[in-house]
Design a protein around this motif. Structure first.
Motif, PDB file in Angstrom:
ATOM      1  N   VAL A 134       0.846  -1.204   0.000  1.00 60.49           N
ATOM      2  CA  VAL A 134       0.000   0.000   0.000  1.00 60.49           C
ATOM      3  C   VAL A 134       0.875   1.245   0.000  1.00 60.49           C
ATOM      4  O   VAL A 134       0.629   2.200  -0.758  1.00 60.49           O
ATOM      5  CB  VAL A 134      -0.959  -0.009   1.215  1.00 60.49           C
ATOM      6  CG1 VAL A 134      -1.645   1.339   1.383  1.00 60.49           C
ATOM      7  CG2 VAL A 134      -1.988  -1.107   1.070  1.00 60.49           C
ATOM      8  N   ILE A 135       1.912   1.249   0.823  1.00 58.09           N
ATOM      9  CA  ILE A 135       2.820   2.398   0.859  1.00 58.09           C
ATOM     10  C   ILE A 135       3.517   2.561  -0.486  1.00 58.09           C
ATOM     11  O   ILE A 135       3.650   3.679  -1.006  1.00 58.09           O
ATOM     12  CB  ILE A 135       3.843   2.250   2.002  1.00 58.09           C
ATOM     13  CG1 ILE A 135       3.125   2.361   3.345  1.00 58.09           C
ATOM     14  CG2 ILE A 135       4.934   3.296   1.904  1.00 58.09           C
ATOM     15  CD1 ILE A 135       4.014   2.172   4.536  1.00 58.09           C
ATOM     16  N   ASN A 136       3.952   1.466  -1.086  1.00 58.99           N
ATOM     17  CA  ASN A 136       4.609   1.508  -2.384  1.00 58.99           C
ATOM     18  C   ASN A 136       3.668   2.046  -3.460  1.00 58.99           C
ATOM     19  O   ASN A 136       4.062   2.853  -4.312  1.00 58.99           O
ATOM     20  CB  ASN A 136       5.122   0.117  -2.755  1.00 58.99           C
ATOM     21  CG  ASN A 136       6.057   0.154  -3.937  1.00 58.99           C
ATOM     22  OD1 ASN A 136       6.632   1.193  -4.244  1.00 58.99           O
ATOM     23  ND2 ASN A 136       6.204  -0.971  -4.602  1.00 58.99           N
ATOM     24  N   THR A 137       2.408   1.604  -3.433  1.00 57.64           N
ATOM     25  CA  THR A 137       1.424   2.107  -4.390  1.00 57.64           C
ATOM     26  C   THR A 137       1.210   3.604  -4.220  1.00 57.64           C
ATOM     27  O   THR A 137       1.137   4.345  -5.207  1.00 57.64           O
ATOM     28  CB  THR A 137       0.083   1.364  -4.215  1.00 57.64           C
ATOM     29  OG1 THR A 137       0.305  -0.033  -4.333  1.00 57.64           O
ATOM     30  CG2 THR A 137      -0.938   1.815  -5.223  1.00 57.64           C
ATOM     31  N   VAL A 195      -0.554   8.394   6.932  1.00 59.08           N
ATOM     32  CA  VAL A 195      -1.618   7.639   7.607  1.00 59.08           C
ATOM     33  C   VAL A 195      -1.212   6.179   7.775  1.00 59.08           C
ATOM     34  O   VAL A 195      -1.384   5.584   8.843  1.00 59.08           O
ATOM     35  CB  VAL A 195      -2.952   7.762   6.828  1.00 59.08           C
ATOM     36  CG1 VAL A 195      -3.972   6.759   7.326  1.00 59.08           C
ATOM     37  CG2 VAL A 195      -3.502   9.177   6.950  1.00 59.08           C
ATOM     38  N   CYS A 196      -0.648   5.581   6.723  1.00 59.35           N
ATOM     39  CA  CYS A 196      -0.211   4.181   6.803  1.00 59.35           C
ATOM     40  C   CYS A 196       0.890   3.997   7.842  1.00 59.35           C
ATOM     41  O   CYS A 196       0.871   3.021   8.602  1.00 59.35           O
ATOM     42  CB  CYS A 196       0.262   3.692   5.446  1.00 59.35           C
ATOM     43  SG  CYS A 196      -1.074   3.395   4.283  1.00 59.35           S
ATOM     44  N   LEU A 197       1.838   4.901   7.877  1.00 52.92           N
ATOM     45  CA  LEU A 197       2.915   4.793   8.857  1.00 52.92           C
ATOM     46  C   LEU A 197       2.405   4.960  10.281  1.00 52.92           C
ATOM     47  O   LEU A 197       2.814   4.226  11.187  1.00 52.92           O
ATOM     48  CB  LEU A 197       4.010   5.817   8.561  1.00 52.92           C
ATOM     49  CG  LEU A 197       4.850   5.543   7.313  1.00 52.92           C
ATOM     50  CD1 LEU A 197       5.830   6.684   7.076  1.00 52.92           C
ATOM     51  CD2 LEU A 197       5.586   4.223   7.447  1.00 52.92           C
ATOM     52  N   VAL A 198       1.501   5.902  10.479  1.00 55.69           N
ATOM     53  CA  VAL A 198       0.932   6.103  11.812  1.00 55.69           C
ATOM     54  C   VAL A 198       0.152   4.862  12.241  1.00 55.69           C
ATOM     55  O   VAL A 198       0.284   4.392  13.379  1.00 55.69           O
ATOM     56  CB  VAL A 198       0.041   7.372  11.852  1.00 55.69           C
ATOM     57  CG1 VAL A 198      -0.789   7.429  13.118  1.00 55.69           C
ATOM     58  CG2 VAL A 198       0.903   8.615  11.732  1.00 55.69           C
ATOM     59  N   LEU A 199      -0.661   4.318  11.336  1.00 51.22           N
ATOM     60  CA  LEU A 199      -1.400   3.102  11.665  1.00 51.22           C
ATOM     61  C   LEU A 199      -0.463   1.934  11.945  1.00 51.22           C
ATOM     62  O   LEU A 199      -0.714   1.124  12.846  1.00 51.22           O
ATOM     63  CB  LEU A 199      -2.378   2.751  10.543  1.00 51.22           C
ATOM     64  CG  LEU A 199      -3.579   3.679  10.389  1.00 51.22           C
ATOM     65  CD1 LEU A 199      -4.412   3.271   9.180  1.00 51.22           C
ATOM     66  CD2 LEU A 199      -4.432   3.679  11.634  1.00 51.22           C
TER      67      LEU A 199
END
Length: 144
Positions: free
Chosen positions: A79-82, A103-107
């Protein structure tokens, strides 16, 4: 000043040891006053809780390790790569990609922190139950 003394006493080894020893003596007295049936009930209850807690912790750790080994985390990084590729391919959506990454890193950090909290609380309660189990075994031996 009184607050500082209380804080110091809380972290002081000597004060903790005094409190633990006082609790030990008080609990020892309580268990010696119990009837045999009451003591057996307490002993069985502690052993059951200990074994259950140990099983829960084992299942939790095995599931966490298997999720890491099976690559569940790769979906998170996909997801981060996308989001990164969207941000680089279309400059008008760069802000959206950066926000998505944040948001992804925080989650991810929240998820790791929650796993750490759950495992550490399980370990702490397992240690307390282990101490109580050993204590009750000693009392059982002394009651004979």
């Amino acid at each position: 000043m009184n607050l500082l003394i209380k804080i110091y006493d809380h972290f002081s080894y000597i004060k903790r040891r005094e409190k633990d020893f006082y609790d030990f003596k008080r609990n020892k007295e309580i268990y010696f006053k119990m009837s045999d049936d009451e003591f057996t009930f307490e002993y069985i209850d502690v052993l059951t809780k200990y074994k259950n807690k140990k099983t829960v912790l084992s299942v939790l750790l095995i599931s966490l390790i298997s999720s890491i080994l099976m690559g569940i985390w790769t979906y998170f990084f996909d997801v981060i790569n996308t989001l990164l590729s969207i941000g680089y391919s279309n400059t008008s959506q760069e802000e959206l990609a950066v926000a998505g990454i944040i948001v992804c890193l925080v989650l991810g950090f929240i998820l790791v922190f929650l796993c750490f909290i759950i495992i550490s609380s399980q370990l702490i309660s397992l240690k307390k139950l282990s101490n109580k189990k050993v204590f009750l075994e000693q009392i059982k031996e002394d009651r004979r």
